[in-house]
Design a protein around this motif. Structure first.
Motif, PDB file in Angstrom:
ATOM      1  N   GLU A  89     -18.007 -41.407 -14.353  1.00  0.00           N
ATOM      2  CA  GLU A  89     -17.496 -40.212 -15.020  1.00  0.00           C
ATOM      3  C   GLU A  89     -17.039 -39.209 -13.968  1.00  0.00           C
ATOM      4  OE1 GLU A  89     -20.920 -38.874 -17.194  1.00  0.00           O
ATOM      5  OE2 GLU A  89     -21.750 -37.799 -15.478  1.00  0.00           O
ATOM      6  N   ASN A  90     -16.055 -38.419 -14.372  1.00  0.00           N
ATOM      7  CA  ASN A  90     -15.675 -37.246 -13.589  1.00  0.00           C
ATOM      8  C   ASN A  90     -15.544 -36.094 -14.573  1.00  0.00           C
ATOM      9  OD1 ASN A  90     -13.108 -37.434 -14.788  1.00  0.00           O
ATOM     10  ND2 ASN A  90     -12.250 -38.571 -13.067  1.00  0.00           N
ATOM     11  N   GLU A  91     -14.994 -35.001 -14.157  1.00  0.00           N
ATOM     12  CA  GLU A  91     -14.902 -33.842 -15.060  1.00  0.00           C
ATOM     13  C   GLU A  91     -13.952 -34.063 -16.227  1.00  0.00           C
ATOM     14  OE1 GLU A  91     -14.123 -30.249 -12.923  1.00  0.00           O
ATOM     15  OE2 GLU A  91     -15.987 -30.391 -11.776  1.00  0.00           O
ATOM     16  N   GLU A  92     -13.085 -35.090 -16.124  1.00  0.00           N
ATOM     17  CA  GLU A  92     -12.069 -35.293 -17.149  1.00  0.00           C
ATOM     18  C   GLU A  92     -12.265 -36.508 -18.038  1.00  0.00           C
ATOM     19  OE1 GLU A  92      -8.371 -35.376 -15.066  1.00  0.00           O
ATOM     20  OE2 GLU A  92      -8.722 -33.432 -14.132  1.00  0.00           O
ATOM     21  N   SER A  93     -12.942 -37.551 -17.546  1.00  0.00           N
ATOM     22  CA  SER A  93     -13.007 -38.788 -18.336  1.00  0.00           C
ATOM     23  C   SER A  93     -14.175 -39.688 -17.938  1.00  0.00           C
ATOM     24  CB  SER A  93     -11.690 -39.563 -18.189  1.00  0.00           C
ATOM     25  OG  SER A  93     -11.534 -40.011 -16.851  1.00  0.00           O
ATOM     26  N   TYR A  94     -14.296 -40.776 -18.706  1.00  0.00           N
ATOM     27  CA  TYR A  94     -15.280 -41.828 -18.457  1.00  0.00           C
ATOM     28  C   TYR A  94     -14.512 -43.115 -18.200  1.00  0.00           C
ATOM     29  CZ  TYR A  94     -18.170 -38.431 -20.916  1.00  0.00           C
ATOM     30  OH  TYR A  94     -18.797 -37.288 -21.303  1.00  0.00           O
ATOM     31  N   TYR A  95     -15.027 -43.972 -17.354  1.00  0.00           N
ATOM     32  CA  TYR A  95     -14.328 -45.212 -17.018  1.00  0.00           C
ATOM     33  C   TYR A  95     -15.261 -46.143 -16.256  1.00  0.00           C
ATOM     34  CZ  TYR A  95     -13.821 -42.394 -12.769  1.00  0.00           C
ATOM     35  OH  TYR A  95     -14.066 -41.600 -11.686  1.00  0.00           O
TER      36      TYR A  95
END
Length: 140
Positions: A89-95
């Motif tokens: 995860e980052n501040e914008e999305s999950y992957y």
């Protein structure tokens, strides 16, 4: 921190019989890697702003050549080290992420990972790492 010991033998043809396969395994030197992180460990990337939980470990690079060559040469990691599959995860999305051991550092002190697939693989977070969810075979 959990230590994972990964041992493997170069692949043998699938058509080999069990005796031939066992002979090949026994006569082939095993490569042993000491993985720094284990399943359920929370980590973050040294260079890029993302973190995740370890869901699988490869004893050495096991992705495509195209993927490897897409990494800029000046930051391309050595293939000869464990690589980790992360629910990231980052501040914008999950992957999903695939990261070399040299690019990861522990990050449990920053709490659990919010990736929506974490509950599918893990029971919960104990403040240090996630506990693997019991498989269907252990329910009997």
């Amino acid at each position: 921190m959990a230590r994972v010991f990964v041992a493997y033998c170069r692949k043998a043809p699938i058509w080999w019989g069990m005796n031939t396969l066992m002979d090949a395994i026994q006569s082939t030197p095993m490569i042993i890697r000491h993985a720094r992180f284990g399943l359920g460990d929370v980590v973050r990337h040294r260079l890029f702003p993302f973190r995740g939980v370890v869901v699988d470990v490869d004893p050495e690079f096991a992705n495509t050549e195209e993927w490897y060559q897409s990494i800029p040469e000046d930051i391309r990691p050595s293939r000869d080290q464990p690589f980790y599959h992360l629910l990231a995860e980052n501040e914008e999305s999950y992957y999903g992420a695939y990261v070399s051991e040299g690019n990861l550092i522990p990050d449990a002190e920053n709490g659990p990972v919010s990736h929506p697939q974490v509950p599918e693989a893990f029971e919960g977070f104990d403040g240090e790492r996630y506990t693997l969810r019991a498989g269907p075979e252990s329910a009997h």
